[in-house]
Structure formats: structure tokens, C-alpha cells
Design a protein around this motif. Structure first.
Motif, short mmCIF file in Angstrom:
data_model
loop_
_atom_site.label_atom_id
_atom_site.label_comp_id
_atom_site.label_asym_id
_atom_site.label_seq_id
_atom_site.Cartn_x
_atom_site.Cartn_y
_atom_site.Cartn_z
N ALA A 11 0.86 -1.18 0.00
CA ALA A 11 0.00 0.00 0.00
C ALA A 11 0.90 1.23 0.00
O ALA A 11 2.09 1.16 0.31
CB ALA A 11 -0.92 0.01 1.22
N TYR A 12 0.33 2.38 -0.35
CA TYR A 12 1.07 3.63 -0.31
C TYR A 12 1.08 4.18 1.12
O TYR A 12 0.11 4.01 1.87
CB TYR A 12 0.47 4.64 -1.27
CG TYR A 12 0.72 4.29 -2.72
CD1 TYR A 12 1.93 4.61 -3.33
CD2 TYR A 12 -0.25 3.63 -3.47
CE1 TYR A 12 2.17 4.28 -4.65
CE2 TYR A 12 -0.02 3.29 -4.79
CZ TYR A 12 1.20 3.62 -5.38
OH TYR A 12 1.43 3.28 -6.69
N GLY A 13 2.19 4.80 1.47
CA GLY A 13 2.30 5.36 2.82
C GLY A 13 3.69 5.17 3.39
O GLY A 13 4.69 5.47 2.74
N LYS A 48 10.46 6.86 -1.47
CA LYS A 48 9.67 7.95 -2.04
C LYS A 48 8.62 7.43 -3.01
O LYS A 48 7.51 7.97 -3.09
CB LYS A 48 10.59 8.94 -2.76
CG LYS A 48 11.42 9.80 -1.81
CD LYS A 48 12.34 10.75 -2.56
CE LYS A 48 13.16 11.59 -1.59
NZ LYS A 48 14.11 12.49 -2.30
N VAL A 49 8.94 6.34 -3.75
CA VAL A 49 8.00 5.87 -4.77
C VAL A 49 6.73 5.27 -4.16
O VAL A 49 5.68 5.29 -4.78
CB VAL A 49 8.65 4.86 -5.72
CG1 VAL A 49 9.72 5.51 -6.56
CG2 VAL A 49 9.21 3.65 -4.98
N MET A 54 4.89 10.65 -5.21
CA MET A 54 5.16 10.60 -6.65
C MET A 54 4.02 9.93 -7.41
O MET A 54 4.19 9.41 -8.50
CB MET A 54 6.48 9.86 -6.91
CG MET A 54 7.67 10.49 -6.23
SD MET A 54 9.20 9.52 -6.34
CE MET A 54 9.53 9.62 -8.10
N GLY A 55 2.84 9.97 -6.81
CA GLY A 55 1.68 9.32 -7.40
C GLY A 55 1.29 8.08 -6.62
O GLY A 55 2.12 7.48 -5.93
N ALA A 56 0.02 7.72 -6.72
CA ALA A 56 -0.49 6.59 -5.94
C ALA A 56 -1.40 5.70 -6.79
O ALA A 56 -2.52 5.37 -6.40
CB ALA A 56 -1.24 7.10 -4.71
N ASP A 57 -0.90 5.29 -7.94
CA ASP A 57 -1.66 4.42 -8.82
C ASP A 57 -1.74 3.02 -8.20
O ASP A 57 -0.72 2.34 -8.05
CB ASP A 57 -0.96 4.36 -10.18
CG ASP A 57 -1.71 3.49 -11.18
OD1 ASP A 57 -2.73 2.89 -10.82
OD2 ASP A 57 -1.24 3.40 -12.34
N PRO A 58 -2.94 2.55 -7.85
CA PRO A 58 -3.05 1.23 -7.22
C PRO A 58 -2.60 0.09 -8.13
O PRO A 58 -2.25 -0.99 -7.64
CB PRO A 58 -4.55 1.11 -6.89
CG PRO A 58 -5.22 2.12 -7.77
CD PRO A 58 -4.24 3.22 -7.97
N ALA A 59 -2.54 0.33 -9.43
CA ALA A 59 -2.12 -0.72 -10.35
C ALA A 59 -0.65 -1.06 -10.18
O ALA A 59 -0.20 -2.12 -10.64
CB ALA A 59 -2.39 -0.28 -11.80
#
Length: 323
Positions: A11-13, A48-49, A54-59
């Protein structure tokens, strides 16, 4: 089958979203080799990615991490004639380097001498090639006085050392805790921060004083910090803006008309310069000419702690995972 364990962000975070996942490394295809990974370096871009900045595209999830590794060749794909099983190599750039086993392009590898340890080998090429590219882009060489912002970081320390090897003299900014280290590398250290005007000397004033110790004004500047203070000081001291480069000040580089290197919109990645430097950097690190400062190593299971430490920004060197 080549079973492996890999690290992925699910997940992003923050680092709490990193997981160890069992997987199959796969067979090396044409022009590829399978590595048993002995060390994988942590770089800021790794966290960072998946931070979302830098964006949060779930794909893109789950997201594999890690761009530089060192390891032993475990299998060789078709059309690879210069590597054999058992060879020790350093590899960059790679994808998904946080792993116990990994398939990489053979062209991304450089032979690792046995005298070079696994952790410094894995920590060498991102910082080293970035430094070479910055010095080349700014035409820094014999007789120059180069200002290095962020001299105590992994890239900054490489710039300091490689500039000295090119015959340049160095003024480097860092916190006072790193000044002895920078002096040992041959630089004149200067503390960043402080007055912006009437209350005392600015950073530019302090750099001018340091340059006077070297008998020449600053002629080139390389920024590894990205702060307004670093960028404003650079353009104040160096008239020729084609001899000022930043690897971090993406937002203001175009506004100031300075070189933006690597990773930013419109950046010149200097791919050929970086790739050509790999073998020489390995040689210089092996014979001790280059000091690759590894601050701490971690087992793969402690990757979240490694990322937390990296994000805190006080490592003063490279952090390395040992799968």
C-alpha cells in the motif's frame, strides 16, 4: 524453480506497508543472470516511490523495491558468455533488488573483486555514478573550487572524493557533527543554515571565507540538498549557471537556469556517463581510494526499520540490507 523472498510495498504510505513475500525468481532469459543477493542498498527513491508523493496508482501495487545490489551468479541465461556461475558481481540498475534471489540483465553487472566487501559494493554505484555525472556535467576539474551542498550524505561524500581526484578543491556544507569526516576527505567544511542577512554572515559569506583559505573563489557548485539556501547561495557565488547542478532542487532548477540531473522532470540522466563509470568506481573502492561509508546494515526482515531510519535523514552514509 528458483524460490526467493522479496520485499514489496502493499500500500502507499510509510514503512509499515512493507511485506516479505515468497516468490519464484524465475529463469534467466537471454542476456540475463540469476543472482544470489548478498547485499542490497537502501536509497531515498526506494521509499519515495511508495510514499504517495510521486503518485499513488493502485495498479503499481504490490511494488518491488531496490535498484542496486551485490551478489553471486547462480545461473546464466542464453547469450551470456562473460559471466559464469560463482562469479561475484555488483549490479545497477536493477528492479526489485530487495530479494534473496533476483534475475538481472548481465549488462547491468560489473565484476566485484573479492577484496571489496558485500555491503560497500552494494552501496557504491547509485551514489558514485551520480557524483561522476554531476562532476562531468559541471566540467569540474583541475584548478576548480567546487561547492558541494550536503557533503556528508552518500552522494555528497562521493562528490567530495571524486572532485579531489580530478584535481579540484572542495568546500562542503554539512552539520558540524560531520566536519571532521569532511576534513579527513580533504574538504573545507562549512555549516549550513544561520543568518539570512543583518544578524550575521550568510552561508554565501561563510563559503567565500572558506574559499579564500583555498586561494580561489568558487567556480562550480553541486547541490545534493535542494534547499532554497543551497540554490540561492550557488547562484550568488557562481556566475556561469551551466556550472551549477542540482540533483534535488527540481522545483527551482528551471527558474534559476541551472542543470537538473537525474530523477526530475526534464532531467538529463547522463546514462552513458554513469554506465561508463561503474567499473572504475568498483576499482577505486576496492583499492581504498574511495571510502564507501556504510552506516548500518540490516537483515531483510528489518527492512521497515531501515526505511524508517532512511526517512529520518540522519544516516550520514548508506544503509544496506543483507538478505
Amino acid at each position: 524453480m528458483h524460490p526467493t523472498t522479496v520485499v514489496a510495498a502493499v500500500a502507499y504510505g510509510g514503512p509499515e506497508n512493507l511485506r516479505l513475500i515468497d516468490a519464484d525468481a524465475g529463469e534467466p532469459g537471454p542476456g540475463e543472470v540469476l543472482l544470489d543477493v548478498r547485499a542490497a542498498a537502501v536509497n531515498p527513491i526506494d521509499w519515495k516511490v511508495y510514499s504517495g508523493a510521486m503518485g499513488a496508482d493502485p495498479a503499481r501495487l504490490p511494488m518491488r523495491l531496490g535498484a542496486e545490489v551485490a551478489g553471486v551468479v547462480a545461473a546464466v541465461g542464453p547469450n551470456v558468455r562473460w559471466l559464469a556461475v560463482g562469479d561475484e558481481v555488483v549490479a545497477w540498475p536493477v528492479r526489485g533488488g530487495y530479494a534473496r534471489r533476483l534475475v538481472v540483465p548481465a549488462l547491468a553487472t560489473v565484476r566485484k573483486p573479492r577484496a571489496l566487501g558485500w555491503a560497500p559494493a552494494a552501496a557504491l554505484l547509485v551514489a558514485g555514478t551520480t557524483a561522476v555525472n554531476a562532476l562531468t556535467a559541471t566540467r569540474t576539474g583541475h584548478g576548480d573550487v567546487v561547492l558541494v551542498h550536503g557533503g556528508s550524505g552518500s552522494v555528497g561524500r562521493m562528490i567530495v572524493q571524486l572532485a579531489e581526484l580530478r584535481g579540484a578543491r572542495v568546500v562542503a556544507t554539512a552539520s558540524p557533527a560531520s566536519h571532521d569526516d569532511l576534513r579527513a576527505l580533504g574538504a573545507v567544511p562549512v555549516a549550513y543554515g544561520g543568518s539570512s542577512g543583518s544578524d550575521g554572515p550568510t552561508l554565501a559569506d561563510r563559503v567565500r571565507a572558506a574559499a579564500r583559505e583555498l586561494g580561489s573563489p568558487v567556480t562550480t557548485a553541486i547541490d545534493a540538498v535542494g534547499s532554497d539556501e543551497a540554490l540561492d547561495t550557488s547562484v550568488e557565488l557562481v556566475a556561469d549557471r551551466t556550472r551549477i547542478a542540482t540533483i534535488a532542487g527540481f522545483a527551482r532548477a528551471r527558474e534559476l537556469g541551472i542543470l537538473l540531473l537525474g530523477g526530475g522532470p526534464g532531467a538529463d540522466p547522463g546514462t552513458e556517463v554513469r554506465e561508463a563509470a561503474r567499473a572504475q568506481l568498483v576499482e577505486l573502492a576496492t583499492d581504498g581510494t574511495l571510502d564507501v561509508h556504510v552506516t548500518r546494515t540490516y537483515p531483510l526482515e528489518d527492512v521497515a526499520q531501515a526505511h524508517a531510519d532512511s526517512r529520518a535523514g540522519h544516516a550520514r552514509g548508506k544503509l544496506v540490507l543483507l538478505p
